[in-house]
Design a protein around this motif. Structure first.
Motif, PDB file in Angstrom:
ATOM      1  N   MET A   1      36.556  43.100   7.998  1.00  0.00           N
ATOM      2  CA  MET A   1      36.024  41.813   7.594  1.00  0.00           C
ATOM      3  C   MET A   1      34.515  41.928   7.339  1.00  0.00           C
ATOM      4  N   ASN A   2      34.111  41.598   6.115  1.00  0.00           N
ATOM      5  CA  ASN A   2      32.679  41.641   5.780  1.00  0.00           C
ATOM      6  C   ASN A   2      32.199  40.229   5.486  1.00  0.00           C
ATOM      7  N   ILE A   3      31.302  39.754   6.311  1.00  0.00           N
ATOM      8  CA  ILE A   3      30.794  38.390   6.148  1.00  0.00           C
ATOM      9  C   ILE A   3      29.426  38.448   5.475  1.00  0.00           C
ATOM     10  N   LEU A   4      29.272  37.607   4.444  1.00  0.00           N
ATOM     11  CA  LEU A   4      27.994  37.593   3.720  1.00  0.00           C
ATOM     12  C   LEU A   4      27.250  36.293   4.014  1.00  0.00           C
ATOM     13  N   THR A   5      26.027  36.435   4.479  1.00  0.00           N
ATOM     14  CA  THR A   5      25.199  35.254   4.770  1.00  0.00           C
ATOM     15  C   THR A   5      23.806  35.426   4.173  1.00  0.00           C
TER      16      THR A   5
ATOM     17  N   ALA B   1      29.301  43.721  19.516  1.00  0.00           N
ATOM     18  CA  ALA B   1      28.964  42.860  18.383  1.00  0.00           C
ATOM     19  C   ALA B   1      30.224  42.515  17.615  1.00  0.00           C
ATOM     20  N   GLU B   2      30.920  41.499  18.086  1.00  0.00           N
ATOM     21  CA  GLU B   2      32.121  41.038  17.382  1.00  0.00           C
ATOM     22  C   GLU B   2      32.280  39.535  17.632  1.00  0.00           C
TER      23      GLU B   2
ATOM     24  N   PHE C   1      21.837  47.392  10.680  1.00  0.00           N
ATOM     25  CA  PHE C   1      21.569  48.015   9.379  1.00  0.00           C
ATOM     26  C   PHE C   1      21.983  47.123   8.213  1.00  0.00           C
ATOM     27  N   SER C   2      22.577  45.962   8.511  1.00  0.00           N
ATOM     28  CA  SER C   2      23.280  45.224   7.458  1.00  0.00           C
ATOM     29  C   SER C   2      22.518  44.010   6.940  1.00  0.00           C
ATOM     30  N   GLY C   3      21.198  44.049   7.021  1.00  0.00           N
ATOM     31  CA  GLY C   3      20.494  42.902   6.461  1.00  0.00           C
ATOM     32  C   GLY C   3      18.989  43.066   6.472  1.00  0.00           C
ATOM     33  N   GLY C   4      18.322  42.178   5.745  1.00  0.00           N
ATOM     34  CA  GLY C   4      16.862  42.088   5.732  1.00  0.00           C
ATOM     35  C   GLY C   4      16.190  43.435   5.535  1.00  0.00           C
TER      36      GLY C   4
ATOM     37  N   GLN D   1      33.409  50.046  10.246  1.00  0.00           N
ATOM     38  CA  GLN D   1      33.501  48.895  11.151  1.00  0.00           C
ATOM     39  C   GLN D   1      34.653  47.977  10.786  1.00  0.00           C
ATOM     40  N   ASP D   2      35.245  47.321  11.803  1.00  0.00           N
ATOM     41  CA  ASP D   2      36.227  46.276  11.540  1.00  0.00           C
ATOM     42  C   ASP D   2      35.512  44.972  11.189  1.00  0.00           C
ATOM     43  N   TYR D   3      34.303  44.845  11.697  1.00  0.00           N
ATOM     44  CA  TYR D   3      33.564  43.580  11.553  1.00  0.00           C
ATOM     45  C   TYR D   3      32.153  43.894  11.074  1.00  0.00           C
ATOM     46  N   SER D   4      31.782  43.260   9.968  1.00  0.00           N
ATOM     47  CA  SER D   4      30.402  43.436   9.508  1.00  0.00           C
ATOM     48  C   SER D   4      29.807  42.081   9.132  1.00  0.00           C
TER      49      SER D   4
END
Ligand SMILES: [Zn+2]
Length: 278
Positions: free
Chosen positions: A1-5, A158-159, A188-191, A209-212
């Protein structure tokens, strides 16, 4: 699952500035938000956008445009002041003001929150219960690693999790995802982290990862923003400006690699019975 914010704030909203008289500054969000919305539209991605209440009051068409494009609007405080400096009364005032400014622009409920600069930690975790009391269903403020302003290094894995309070209320927590290396969590996944690490590594780590949970700002890509680096401490200067040139192309390539969902969509994909955290 990749969540984009996204955190919808402008270059002058940086929490190291104490000047809150923002009307005098050039608003770069019109252009910045359009760039992002175009790329999301091309890929049919609906993101969660955490917006400042101040933007809703002073530049409402930006918030309306994001909402009308089908994205999920969350609250990112009123003027990006650190929660670590707030007592309960100040926090409630700030959050109610921001939530109602956003809701009156979009005519819909704002049910997700992200604290400015990841400033919910062990010492002010009481904030989470207050968010539930104010009607927030989701919180996305936990940065489970060290951070210069906030962070929650002892948070644990972190989930996504349901955090339950003594009065029976609860909130669904979606923390920033981390990579664990030698026992340490790093983001590592932002900013600035996304701008710093090579894209190849970011893609590889994301696939592992299962969750990002990814987070971006228009300032991550805006080469035309006023440079205020002389006002910033060295480390912050680096984090704020490193890798902006080329970051938008990198971001587009990253979007092409994965399917993304927003927080509400992610909520539907989770079997919460398996994930309850007391
Ligand atoms: Zn922010």
């Amino acid at each position: 699952m990749n969540i984009l914010t996204f955190d919808i704030e402008d270059w002058y909203c940086n929490c190291v500035y104490t000047d809150l008289d923002w009307e005098k500054y050039e608003c770069r969000l019109y252009e910045g938000v359009d760039m992002i919305l175009d790329e999301l539209d091309k890929r049919n991605i609906k993101a969660t956008c955490f917006c400042l209440g101040w933007i809703a009051d002073y530049h409402p068409s930006i918030i309306k445009k994001i909402y009308d494009a089908g994205h999920h609007i969350g609250c990112h405080s009123y003027q990006h002041q650190l929660l670590t400096g707030f007592d309960e009364k100040q926090f409630l005032e700030d959050t109610r003001k921001a939530k109602s400014a956003l809701e009156s622009v979009i005519g819909d409920v704002v049910d997700a929150y992200r604290a400015p600069a990841w400033t919910i930690g062990y010492d002010n975790a009481w904030v989470l219960e207050k968010l539930a009391e104010m009607g927030f269903v989701y919180d996305c403020s936990i940065f489970p690693a060290k951070h210069s302003f906030g962070g929650f290094p002892n948070y644990g894995k972190a989930e996504p999790a349901i955090i339950r309070f003594d009065n029976g209320s609860f909130i669904k927590e979606f923390p920033v995802s981390t990579k664990v290396m030698l026992g340490n969590h790093f983001v590592f996944s932002g900013g600035g982290y996304f701008r710093f690490f090579p894209l190849r590594s970011i893609i590889r780590w994301t696939k592992q990862q299962d969750y990002s949970m990814c987070y971006f700002h228009t300032q991550d890509f805006d080469t035309g923003q006023p440079n205020v680096s002389k006002d910033l401490p060295l480390v912050r200067r680096f984090k704020t400006y490193y890798g902006i040139k080329g970051a938008f192309e990198k971001f587009k390539s990253f979007l092409d690699e994965f399917e993304f969902v927003n927080i509400r969509e992610a909520d539907q994909m989770i079997d919460w019975k398996e994930k309850t955290l007391k």
